[in-house]
Design an enzyme around this catalytic site. Structure first.
Site, PDB file in Angstrom:
ATOM      1  CG  ASN A 109       0.317   2.437   3.508  1.00  0.00           C
ATOM      2  OD1 ASN A 109      -0.699   2.498   2.825  1.00  0.00           O
ATOM      3  ND2 ASN A 109       1.475   2.966   3.145  1.00  0.00           N
ATOM      4  N   GLY A 110      -0.885  -0.955   6.330  1.00  0.00           N
ATOM      5  CA  GLY A 110      -0.657  -1.807   7.498  1.00  0.00           C
ATOM      6  C   GLY A 110      -1.873  -2.664   7.805  1.00  0.00           C
ATOM      7  CD  GLU A 149      17.445 -13.834  -6.230  1.00  0.00           C
ATOM      8  OE1 GLU A 149      16.730 -14.148  -5.269  1.00  0.00           O
ATOM      9  OE2 GLU A 149      17.286 -12.793  -6.893  1.00  0.00           O
ATOM     10  CE  LYS A 193      11.911  -3.169  -5.547  1.00  0.00           C
ATOM     11  NZ  LYS A 193      12.665  -4.332  -6.025  1.00  0.00           N
ATOM     12  CD  GLU A 199      10.205 -12.169  -7.044  1.00  0.00           C
ATOM     13  OE1 GLU A 199      11.357 -12.188  -7.506  1.00  0.00           O
ATOM     14  OE2 GLU A 199       9.786 -11.266  -6.310  1.00  0.00           O
ATOM     15  NE  ARG A 209       5.221   1.569  -1.402  1.00  0.00           N
ATOM     16  CZ  ARG A 209       5.984   1.748  -0.344  1.00  0.00           C
ATOM     17  NH1 ARG A 209       7.108   2.391  -0.467  1.00  0.00           N
ATOM     18  NH2 ARG A 209       5.639   1.276   0.830  1.00  0.00           N
ATOM     19  CE  LYS A 218      14.184 -12.027  -8.603  1.00  0.00           C
ATOM     20  NZ  LYS A 218      14.901 -11.682  -7.409  1.00  0.00           N
ATOM     21  CD1 TRP A 229      -0.177  -6.083  -3.136  1.00  0.00           C
ATOM     22  CD2 TRP A 229      -0.356  -6.759  -1.016  1.00  0.00           C
ATOM     23  NE1 TRP A 229       0.269  -7.374  -3.063  1.00  0.00           N
ATOM     24  CE2 TRP A 229       0.171  -7.816  -1.791  1.00  0.00           C
ATOM     25  CE3 TRP A 229      -0.553  -6.957   0.352  1.00  0.00           C
ATOM     26  CZ2 TRP A 229       0.507  -9.049  -1.225  1.00  0.00           C
ATOM     27  CZ3 TRP A 229      -0.219  -8.177   0.898  1.00  0.00           C
ATOM     28  CH2 TRP A 229       0.307  -9.217   0.116  1.00  0.00           C
ATOM     29  CG  HIS A 233      18.850 -36.815   0.095  1.00  0.00           C
ATOM     30  ND1 HIS A 233      19.130 -37.967   0.804  1.00  0.00           N
ATOM     31  CD2 HIS A 233      20.046 -36.303  -0.271  1.00  0.00           C
ATOM     32  CE1 HIS A 233      20.439 -38.123   0.873  1.00  0.00           C
ATOM     33  NE2 HIS A 233      21.017 -37.126   0.225  1.00  0.00           N
ATOM     34  CB  CYS A 259      -0.882   0.021   1.230  1.00  0.00           C
ATOM     35  SG  CYS A 259      -1.977  -1.400   1.328  1.00  0.00           S
TER      36      CYS A 259
HETATM   37  O1  M6R Z   1      13.075  -4.727   0.625  1.00  0.00           O
HETATM   38  P1  M6R Z   1      13.573  -6.054   1.081  1.00  0.00           P
HETATM   39  O2  M6R Z   1      14.925  -6.385   0.554  1.00  0.00           O
HETATM   40  O3  M6R Z   1      13.510  -6.224   2.569  1.00  0.00           O
HETATM   41  O4  M6R Z   1      12.553  -7.097   0.450  1.00  0.00           O
HETATM   42  C1  M6R Z   1      12.623  -8.450   0.771  1.00  0.00           C
HETATM   43  C2  M6R Z   1      11.780  -9.253  -0.175  1.00  0.00           C
HETATM   44  O5  M6R Z   1      10.436  -8.857  -0.075  1.00  0.00           O
HETATM   45  C3  M6R Z   1      12.226  -9.110  -1.624  1.00  0.00           C
HETATM   46  O6  M6R Z   1      13.558  -9.449  -1.792  1.00  0.00           O
HETATM   47  C4  M6R Z   1      11.355  -9.996  -2.542  1.00  0.00           C
HETATM   48  O7  M6R Z   1      11.587 -11.338  -2.282  1.00  0.00           O
HETATM   49  C5  M6R Z   1      11.627  -9.624  -3.986  1.00  0.00           C
HETATM   50  N1  M6R Z   1      10.398  -9.474  -4.700  1.00  0.00           N
HETATM   51  C6  M6R Z   1      12.462 -10.616  -4.698  1.00  0.00           C
HETATM   52  O8  M6R Z   1      12.644 -10.331  -6.034  1.00  0.00           O
END
Ligand code: M6R
Length: 609
Positions: free
Chosen positions: A100-101, A477, A604, A484, A27, A481, A76, A500, A2
């Site tokens: 927000n929150g 990672e 974000k 996502e 965001r 990626k 959001w 395993h 948000c």
């Molecule tokens: O702002 P931050 O680095 O604390 O965010 C952590 C995660 O939310 C962030 O890395 C998220 O996993 C990304 N979308 C990954 O691409």
């Protein structure tokens, strides 16, 4: 997640809010809305589901009345679906709120509000806030008194913008556990959950502290702390000039940000290396016996790379934890231990809460962040900026690169102070880091291999990523990626763990991405894993360096799809191997036509737990 933006003092208030909301789009959100206070002291609200463009169209058809005060929100969804009704601002009688929150005790409050004969219309937790304020106003309190009575009743995390028809020339704001700042302009005062929303209007900001209430009129900003005392907070100048981000000719922000990675590494070296001397803020490395690293998502994987650096280069045992697990486990912490919080945004709610826990338990706090003005940076004892510049794409790329580069330098600094690295090795590591920007540029130019490999994912429902040693966090990672931005289910695994369990997934449809470097002595083991996949007809993809590629046996060389990266020493291998993983995910996503920069359901900056 948000976003909030609001202001008082400009005849162009609604447009400024709308543009501010556009700045916060990156965001992640699913609906938006604006409230304005007309000259007749009446609040008007417009809300729309979907992109800000939908709100803009609605406002073009049905404009809000001219106003010098307005506030807006990108939502959001947490409590209640993404509908126009559930979108903010929420209004009860004379009070409108953007939030927000999460209000955690909203069920209990709803019952109390229903008993007071106020009917709530939405499924949200937020609607309880204007209702509580209105109930306080009904008891003949002033607007400020009503806020001071209602806000302590809220449990959870919140940043709020508040407008009241009872007090039509004042904009109110408050926060607890979620960021909110006040922007100071020329005869105009602003509120925003992120200074970026106000980049075109001011560079002067006051960051509210927990439970502060900000009272904004056209000519004055007054702040009260949670005890109702008038307080002053420092004004900070933030240079946002470079931040008015554009795609710079690239199709997506993500692509642009991947291409900025060589520059990010150069920025970091320029900031923390002078005449071959490391100039990172000095920590008491000689006396540190253990380190806890805490983060979420991609930043957590950067922490796993950091663990390797600190253990291998400095001989310090490191625990790395996901913040949401750490914060509720009540882990015992050694007094005076070092706690490292990693966060691109510096606002991730779980990371911030874990940091607060560590602080209460006497830890020395180091923040590794891309946002030195953030809540996490402000709560830390020492801040290491990763100098990545504003990251707009939801999928983090250049920030990850910045984080792991900073950890390499940190490992070297700790190793040097603890006398674990001789000067020759130190010089060799530094040389590798200095060559890194060029190696990254070379890797980024390998697009033909990335796009060709992406085609193997055209019909995939699932994918496996395997790596060992420092490349294991990269497998995690790489899988993150891919899922996502392409919405393909993907798992990252330690190569040695494949037998395993995950090997049961292997069939002719499954792409299996193997990471193997000639610099870590583990190449042969990885090749054995690849053969096991090949024997079960999996689609073998190998990301490896040129030297390792030349040593592959004929079978593998024939059947595997190869992405080659330049050969680099172990200290910079994680950075170089990161690039093809990002590129692969990017090309698979564009092939499948997803929203690369704002993938569905994601935010974000995750400011709720
Ligand atoms: O702002 P931050 O680095 O604390 O965010 C952590 C995660 O939310 C962030 O890395 C998220 O996993 C990304 N979308 C990954 O691409």
């Amino acid at each position: 997640m948000c976003g909030i933006v609001g202001l008082i003092g400009s005849p162009n208030a609604t447009n400024i809010v709308l543009n501010g909301l556009k700045r916060l789009e990156y965001r992640g959100y699913d609906s938006s809305g604006i409230a304005s206070m007309g000259a007749d002291s009446l609040i008007s609200i417009q809300k729309a589901v979907g992109k800000i463009a939908a709100l803009e169209e609605l406002l073009a058809r049905t404009p809000l009345p001219p106003a010098i005060m307005a506030m807006g929100h990108t939502r959001w969804a947490t409590h209640g679906k993404a509908t126009a009704l559930n979108a903010h601002p929420h209004r009860i009688d004379n009070v409108a709120v953007v939030h927000n929150g999460i209000i955690e005790n909203f069920q209990e409050l709803r019952e109390e509000i229903a008993a007071a004969d106020i009917t709530l219309q939405t499924e949200t937790d937020t609607e309880t806030v204007p209702a509580l304020i209105q109930l306080a106003l009904n008891q003949s309190k002033s607007a400020l008194q009503a806020l001071q009575a209602a806000l302590p009743r809220l449990e959870g995390a919140f940043a709020l913008g508040i407008m009241l028809e009872d007090d039509p020339k004042t904009l109110y704001a408050t926060r607890r556990g979620a960021p909110l700042c006040v922007g100071i302009g020329d005869g105009v005062h602003y509120i925003a959950s992120d200074p970026l929303a106000l980049a075109e209007h001011t560079n002067k900001f006051i960051f509210l502290e927990e439970d502060d209430i900000a009272v904004l009129t056209t000519d004055k900003i007054t702040l009260y702390n949670g005890n109702g005392q008038e307080v002053t907070r420092p004004t900070q100048l933030i240079d946002l000039s470079g931040i008015l981000a554009t795609k710079g000719g690239y199709k997506h922000f993500m692509l642009k940000e991947m291409h900025e990675q060589p520059a990010v590494v150069s920025n970091i070296l320029a900031a923390y290396l002078e005449d071959d001397v490391l100039t990172l803020p000095a920590l008491n490395w000689a006396d540190i016996t253990s380190v806890n690293i805490i983060a979420c998502g991609t930043a957590y994987y950067a922490g796993l790379v950091g663990k390797n650096n600190l253990e291998q280069l400095a001989g310090i045992p490191v625990n790395v934890d996901v913040a949401s697990e750490f914060r509720y486990r009540n882990p015992p912490l050694q007094k005076d231990g070092l706690f490292i919080a990693i966060s691109q945004s510096g606002e991730t709610a779980d990371t911030l809460a874990a940091l607060e826990y560590a602080k209460r338990h006497g830890q020395h706090i180091l923040a590794v962040t891309n946002t030195p003005t953030s809540s996490i940076a402000r709560a830390a004892d020492v801040v290491l900026n990763i100098y990545a510049g504003q990251e707009i794409a939801v999928a983090s790329t250049k920030a990850f690169m910045g984080m792991i580069t900073v950890f390499a330098l940190m490992g070297l600094q700790a190793g040097q102070i603890r006398k674990k690295i001789d000067s020759q090795t130190f010089t060799a590591h530094l040389q590798a880091l200095k060559e890194l920007p060029a190696k990254l540029t070379q890797t980024l130019s390998n697009d033909a291999q990335h796009t060709k490999t992406a085609d193997l994912f055209r019909d995939a429902n699932s994918a496996l990523f395997l790596g060992r040693g420092t490349l294991h966090p990269l497998a995690l990672e790489g899988a993150l990626k891919l899922k996502e931005i392409s919405y393909i289910h993907a798992e990252g695994y330690a190569s040695g763990e494949m037998k395993h369990g995950p090997i049961a997934l292997v069939d002719e449809h499954l792409p299996v991405v193997n990471l193997a470097s000639s610099s870590d002595g583990l190449l042969e083991k990885t090749i054995s894993n690849m053969k096991e996949v090949e024997a079960r007809h999996g689609k073998v993809i190998l990301i490896t360096d040129q030297t390792a590629a030349q040593t592959l046996d004929a079978d593998i060389a024939k059947t595997a799809t190869l992405i080659t990266v330049p050969e680099v020493p172990a200290i910079t291998a994680p950075m170089v191997f990161t690039v093809p993983l990002q590129m692969l995910a990017y090309h698979v996503a564009t092939m499948r036509g997803t929203d690369v920069d704002q993938p569905r359901n994601l935010a974000k900056s995750v400011t709720v737990e």
